[in-house]
Design a protein around this motif. Structure first.
Motif: not given
Length: 241
Positions: A45, A47, A125-126, A129, A134-135, A137-138
């Motif tokens: 990923q 970031l 943020f990614m 994506v 993304q949320r 994983d975040l």
């Protein structure tokens, strides 16, 4: 007097040296055909975040993390000054869960920063994506702690990585980042930090709350060189097998 903004959101000076020669490229291509690059290929990923120097919050850097999982409890990230192929490798970050962080000695905890407000505030943020993906994983990242060192002071325009590594910290509340940095990132990556903040309102941080010793314990942190006696080779015990 208005304080100058020191950031690395714009391209720095070119690295000194001749352009890569054809012969070098051919050798690189041949090597890549037979070598595995297994550790690098584990990166899963990208970031984008913002760091500031732990001893000077006015020095702020846009940091692109390319991360892999060591396991469910730890990630490791290479940090570049941009997402492009010619980006400079400027640092690294280790990310651990709250569970692992709590096992660290108290003096060690001061070197680690929390990620809760980076995530909840929309500052992490990614790129590219979709937000809903993304949320997922975040939500995990918000509960972790990170330890970051930068080796290349790109915000000062250095052509090469000079000086000591620098401990870096992350955003823990509003008003810490220069507004110009936020606007520039939103423009280049097509994101809305305010929009993400609203969408992440449900995300929570570490179960036990942010540890009081994290984020430098609220104080500045800086590495310094200190001369010490060196142990000579002939004083090391030899083991005969």
């Amino acid at each position: 007097m208005e304080k100058a903004v020191h950031s690395s959101t714009t391209s720095g000076p070119a690295v000194p040296g001749d352009a890569t020669k054809t012969g070098t490229s051919i050798i690189d291509t041949a090597a890549s055909a037979v070598q595995s690059f297994a550790p690098v290929n584990q990166i899963h990923q990208h970031l984008c975040a913002f760091h500031f120097y732990a001893d000077d919050m006015t020095r702020q850097v846009e940091a692109h993390h390319f991360c892999s999982h060591v396991n469910e409890e730890m990630r490791q990230c290479l940090i570049y000054d941009g997402p492009d192929a010619n980006a400079r490798l400027i640092g690294l970050e280790y990310i651990v869960t709250e569970k692992l962080f709590m096992t660290l000695p108290d003096e060690e905890k001061k070197l680690w920063h929390s990620h809760e407000w980076e995530v909840r505030g929309g500052f992490l943020f990614m790129p590219g994506v979709p937000g809903a993906i993304q949320r997922q994983d975040l939500d995990k990242v918000a509960k972790t702690y990170g330890k970051v060192f930068h080796f290349w002071q790109v915000d000062l325009g250095h052509e090469l990585p000079l000086g000591l590594p620098n401990i870096m910290m992350a955003v823990t509340r509003d008003g810490q980042l220069f507004h110009e940095m936020i606007q520039e990132a939103e423009k280049r990556f097509g994101v809305s930090i305010e929009g993400e903040r609203e969408a992440r309102a449900h995300i929570t941080g570490p179960e036990l709350g942010i540890h009081p010793l994290a984020n430098g314990g609220g104080k500045g942190m800086k590495l310094e060189v200190r001369e010490v006696d060196i142990t000579p080779v002939d004083s090391v015990a030899k083991v005969i097998l």
